[in-house]
Motif scaffolding. Structure first.
Motif, PDB file in Angstrom:
ATOM      1  N   GLN A  16      16.646 -18.796  60.085  1.00 54.13           N
ATOM      2  CA  GLN A  16      15.213 -19.159  60.106  1.00 54.13           C
ATOM      3  C   GLN A  16      14.486 -19.800  59.615  1.00 54.13           C
ATOM      4  O   GLN A  16      13.949 -20.811  60.836  1.00 54.13           O
ATOM      5  CB  GLN A  16      14.140 -17.781  60.459  1.00 54.13           C
ATOM      6  N   HIS A  75      17.659 -21.974  51.353  1.00 58.20           N
ATOM      7  CA  HIS A  75      18.493 -21.714  52.746  1.00 58.20           C
ATOM      8  C   HIS A  75      19.721 -22.874  53.099  1.00 58.20           C
ATOM      9  O   HIS A  75      20.030 -22.629  54.557  1.00 58.20           O
ATOM     10  CB  HIS A  75      17.151 -21.986  53.560  1.00 58.20           C
ATOM     11  N   SER A 130      21.628  -9.293  58.105  1.00 61.28           N
ATOM     12  CA  SER A 130      20.787  -8.689  57.536  1.00 61.28           C
ATOM     13  C   SER A 130      19.511  -9.271  56.801  1.00 61.28           C
ATOM     14  O   SER A 130      19.813 -10.239  57.844  1.00 61.28           O
ATOM     15  CB  SER A 130      21.505  -9.110  55.469  1.00 61.28           C
ATOM     16  N   ALA A 131      19.019  -9.250  56.765  1.00 63.66           N
ATOM     17  CA  ALA A 131      17.575  -9.568  56.772  1.00 63.66           C
ATOM     18  C   ALA A 131      17.623 -11.123  55.879  1.00 63.66           C
ATOM     19  O   ALA A 131      16.609 -11.788  56.240  1.00 63.66           O
ATOM     20  CB  ALA A 131      16.827  -9.144  55.151  1.00 63.66           C
ATOM     21  N   GLN A 132      18.226 -11.044  54.527  1.00 64.44           N
ATOM     22  CA  GLN A 132      18.592 -12.219  54.167  1.00 64.44           C
ATOM     23  C   GLN A 132      19.015 -13.334  55.252  1.00 64.44           C
ATOM     24  O   GLN A 132      19.475 -15.059  54.983  1.00 64.44           O
ATOM     25  CB  GLN A 132      19.241 -12.032  52.654  1.00 64.44           C
ATOM     26  N   LEU A 164      19.057 -13.290  58.197  1.00 60.57           N
ATOM     27  CA  LEU A 164      17.413 -13.455  59.138  1.00 60.57           C
ATOM     28  C   LEU A 164      17.284 -15.125  58.700  1.00 60.57           C
ATOM     29  O   LEU A 164      17.093 -15.556  59.795  1.00 60.57           O
ATOM     30  CB  LEU A 164      17.094 -12.337  59.331  1.00 60.57           C
ATOM     31  N   THR A 165      16.125 -14.367  57.582  1.00 61.05           N
ATOM     32  CA  THR A 165      15.291 -15.028  56.479  1.00 61.05           C
ATOM     33  C   THR A 165      16.045 -16.267  56.634  1.00 61.05           C
ATOM     34  O   THR A 165      15.973 -18.568  57.257  1.00 61.05           O
ATOM     35  CB  THR A 165      14.847 -14.851  55.483  1.00 61.05           C
TER      36      THR A 165
END
Length: 112
Positions: A79, A56, A71-73, A75-76
């Motif tokens: 975070q 990340h 996209s989910a990735q 957002l992850t």
DNA sequence: TAATTGACCCTTT
DNA sequence: CAAAGGGCCAATT
């Protein structure tokens, strides 16, 4: 069987300290693979979860996330970075979050 | 073997 | 500041 390039890339990525970020191109250069930013993306995509890489902390040269916004990735990743204290300016991280490694220490660590 | 595809980058508009 | 165009190269189809 993973190539030596992948190992070199993974090792370099693992050196990015928490709270700091580096670009794909920067990692490629530090790993001894100048001009091969795309290979870094490929290497991270293929990286095993067991390697516990701080994936990340790697983003594009414009300091924006590589994944599509929303996209989910993405957002992850956002975070995880926020949890490390990285400041976001819109969809990009603040310039002072860029990793500026001590080259001598890094080269020693990477066993050049 | 040739064409396509990317978790990209840089310069120019 | 944002968009476009060209470059890059390993892996996949």
């Amino acid at each position: 069987m993973s190539s030596r390039s992948h190992l070199q890339i993974w090792h370099t990525v693992s050196q990015i300290p928490a709270g700091k970020v580096a670009s794909y191109g920067q990692i490629a250069d530090l790993a001894g693979l100048p001009g091969r930013a795309r290979l870094v993306g490929k290497a991270l995509q293929l990286a095993p979860a067991s390697a516990l890489l701080p994936w990340h902390r790697v983003l594009r040269s414009d300091r924006g996330l590589a994944f599509a916004a929303g996209s989910a990735q993405a957002l992850t990743q956002r975070q995880l970075l926020l949890a490390e204290g990285v400041i976001f300016k819109g969809n990009k991280v603040s310039a002072d979050a860029m990793w500026r490694p001590d080259l001598a220490a890094l080269l020693f660590e990477l066993q050049y």
